[in-house]
Design an enzyme around this catalytic site. Structure first.
Site, PDB file in Angstrom:
ATOM      1  N   GLY A   1       0.816  -1.205   0.000  1.00 44.85           N
ATOM      2  CA  GLY A   1       0.000   0.000   0.000  1.00 44.85           C
ATOM      3  C   GLY A   1       0.850   1.255   0.000  1.00 44.85           C
ATOM      4  O   GLY A   1       2.009   1.252  -0.407  1.00 44.85           O
ATOM      5  N   ILE A   2       0.239   2.332   0.490  1.00 41.72           N
ATOM      6  CA  ILE A   2       0.906   3.626   0.484  1.00 41.72           C
ATOM      7  C   ILE A   2       1.237   4.039   1.916  1.00 41.72           C
ATOM      8  O   ILE A   2       0.571   3.615   2.865  1.00 41.72           O
ATOM      9  CB  ILE A   2       0.019   4.689  -0.197  1.00 41.72           C
ATOM     10  CG1 ILE A   2       0.819   5.955  -0.505  1.00 41.72           C
ATOM     11  CG2 ILE A   2      -1.207   5.009   0.652  1.00 41.72           C
ATOM     12  CD1 ILE A   2       0.093   6.912  -1.421  1.00 41.72           C
ATOM     13  N   GLY A   3       2.258   4.843   2.070  1.00 40.90           N
ATOM     14  CA  GLY A   3       2.637   5.320   3.399  1.00 40.90           C
ATOM     15  C   GLY A   3       4.106   5.073   3.666  1.00 40.90           C
ATOM     16  O   GLY A   3       4.842   4.518   2.833  1.00 40.90           O
TER      17      GLY A   3
ATOM     18  N   GLY B   1      -8.974  -3.499   0.952  1.00 44.87           N
ATOM     19  CA  GLY B   1      -8.850  -4.918   0.611  1.00 44.87           C
ATOM     20  C   GLY B   1      -7.985  -5.694   1.575  1.00 44.87           C
ATOM     21  O   GLY B   1      -7.548  -6.802   1.252  1.00 44.87           O
TER      22      GLY B   1
ATOM     23  N   LEU C   1       5.671   3.047   5.880  1.00 49.39           N
ATOM     24  CA  LEU C   1       6.106   1.655   5.978  1.00 49.39           C
ATOM     25  C   LEU C   1       6.210   0.973   4.619  1.00 49.39           C
ATOM     26  O   LEU C   1       7.238   0.377   4.296  1.00 49.39           O
ATOM     27  CB  LEU C   1       5.164   0.877   6.906  1.00 49.39           C
ATOM     28  CG  LEU C   1       5.592   0.754   8.361  1.00 49.39           C
ATOM     29  CD1 LEU C   1       4.493   0.143   9.207  1.00 49.39           C
ATOM     30  CD2 LEU C   1       6.850  -0.101   8.459  1.00 49.39           C
TER      31      LEU C   1
ATOM     32  N   GLU D   1      -4.002  -3.814  -5.090  1.00 50.66           N
ATOM     33  CA  GLU D   1      -5.188  -2.950  -5.072  1.00 50.66           C
ATOM     34  C   GLU D   1      -4.812  -1.560  -5.574  1.00 50.66           C
ATOM     35  O   GLU D   1      -5.404  -1.023  -6.499  1.00 50.66           O
ATOM     36  CB  GLU D   1      -5.711  -2.883  -3.642  1.00 50.66           C
ATOM     37  CG  GLU D   1      -6.777  -1.849  -3.371  1.00 50.66           C
ATOM     38  CD  GLU D   1      -7.162  -1.829  -1.899  1.00 50.66           C
ATOM     39  OE1 GLU D   1      -7.683  -2.854  -1.419  1.00 50.66           O
ATOM     40  OE2 GLU D   1      -6.922  -0.812  -1.217  1.00 50.66           O
TER      41      GLU D   1
END
Length: 445
Positions: free
Chosen positions: A219-221, A342, A223, A244
């Site tokens: 995902g995004i961010g 998701g 981490l 996703e």
């Protein structure tokens, strides 16, 4: 067929488009970076003359003009499928509401479960020579919504990249009711997250578990970005993508030659995604890139599809995890933080994949505005906190203090493992609470 003639016949101004909305209508604002721009400005001028309007959207990257036009929300209510910072603040004020969902089901919602949109409006790239408008940067559920809308409006933006390779990533002019030639605003670009030192420590544990040819979802961010950076420094090769959200980390790894998709047993050589958001570099990379595969979210996030991909590695972040292994990534008590997206689909799909692993990452603790430290590994989630993944679904958990595998572990074994990666300041306190809960063996201390 003369598509240009049909195009001209369907052209209207944003002002005229906004006047198509009637009191009591449901208006859908597309998804992410494709939320309407000119229509929103025009609709803001009409909203106070209407009543009982419901506006729906998701992954909102800016505050829409309609909120400023109707500051008390007397004329419309806003429902979000996945609310980020902008909507999180509005939700805290009671001006917007989250709609809980398992993201993979969203196309089905539009086809079978929810009230269909009276008006659906999205930005899209200009019509091609075959009569198609492309919305592949946010394929998500858009075609399902279009199929089930009374009025479909395309706001053309020359800056929208064309996302290729998949399906349900475009709409033909025959299925469009009206066209707005927009002001062509720049795509909303997100600043590249800057990983913290803690992010980097967590990332090292995750990357150690990856293998050549693995298929990634991240995902995004901070981490996820740190994980991408660690992969870039590693010797890993021939990684694949089935995700996703398409983010900048994938662009970096693609340009470095680490992502090839050669080992994928499904969609070989293709990077599959449901929607994208990030830097201008990311949008430029997506545009007309045959390597990418823009597809609806029921395919990208479908457990069956994820499970069928060998060595699938799902990497998601969490806010808290309790000693049972229950994961929360959505709220802190009754305070709404984000949607579930998701996460559950990928947790389940990755574990079912041959050689697959599901990782949940988090910092062991956080420091509040007053400087007080709090553990993110807790005895139980506080009342009101929404679980994203139940304890039976949890696989690998990583903090800056290490990684543990919870699959097949009893409650006392889970407790021991989770406390071992908690912040040292809280370990004795967690043991005391675990003893009260009867999930700690005294011989372990």
């Amino acid at each position: 067929m003369d598509y240009n003639k049909i195009y001209k016949q369907k052209l209207i101004s944003a002002k005229e488009a906004a006047k198509l909305v009637k009191s009591g209508d449901y208006v859908d604002y597309s998804w992410g970076v494709l939320a309407p721009h000119d229509f929103d400005e025009a609709f803001a001028k009409e909203i106070t003359s209407l009543n009982d309007i419901v506006v729906r959207g998701g992954v909102e990257l800016e505050k829409y003009k309609i909120f400023d036009a109707d500051e008390k929300n007397e004329h419309f209510v806003y429902n979000s499928w996945h609310s980020l910072g902008v909507i999180r603040k509005l939700a805290g004020e009671g001006r917007a509401f989250y709609s809980p969902l398992k993201y993979s089901e969203l196309p089905k919602y539009y086809r079978t479960s929810i009230r269909k949109p009276n008006v659906f409006v999205t930005q899209a790239s200009p019509m091609d020579e075959h009569g198609y408008f492309n919305f592949g940067v946010s394929a998500s559920h858009l075609y399902a919504a279009i199929e089930n809308s009374d009025i479909v409006i395309i706001e053309v933006n020359k800056k929208v990249p064309r996302g290729l390779g998949g399906y349900e990533n475009c709409v033909h002019i025959k299925e469009v009711d009206y066209i707005i030639e927009g002001s062509n605003p720049e795509m909303i670009a997100l600043g590249k997250p800057q990983p913290s030192d803690l992010d980097k420590e967590v990332a090292k544990f995750v990357v150690e578990e990856l293998v050549d040819g693995a298929c990634l979802q991240i995902g995004i961010g901070g981490l996820p970005t740190a994980i991408g950076n660690e992969i870039a420094k590693s010797d890993l090769k021939d990684l694949g993508v089935h995700t996703e959200m398409y983010v900048d980390s994938f662009v970096e790894l693609s340009k470095a030659g680490i992502i090839t998709g050669k080992k994928k047993n499904i969609d070989r050589g293709r990077q599959v995604y449901a929607f994208a958001a990030g830097s201008k570099e990311l949008y430029d990379f997506i545009d007309n890139n045959e390597e990418l595969c823009a597809s609806p979210v029921d395919y990208c996030n479908g457990i069956e599809q994820i499970s069928a991909l060998d060595n699938f590695m799902s990497i998601n972040s969490a806010l808290e995890i309790d000693l049972n292994g229950t994961v929360s990534a959505e709220s802190s008590g009754i305070k709404h933080i984000s949607g579930s997206g998701g996460a559950l689909d990928f947790m389940l799909g990755a574990y079912n994949s041959k050689g697959g692993k599901s990782f949940v990452t988090l910092h062991s603790s956080r420091v509040d505005k007053k400087g007080k430290r709090h553990s993110n590994i807790v005895p139980t989630l506080i009342p009101g906190t929404q679980p994203t993944g139940c304890r039976a679904n949890t696989h690998y958990i990583a903090t800056e203090y290490g990684m543990v595998n919870l699959k097949g572990q009893s409650l006392w074994e889970r407790t021991e493992k989770l406390i071992s990666i908690a912040h040292p300041e809280f370990r004795d306190e967690l043991i005391k609470e675990a003893e009260k809960m009867r999930i700690w063996r005294k011989s372990n201390k």
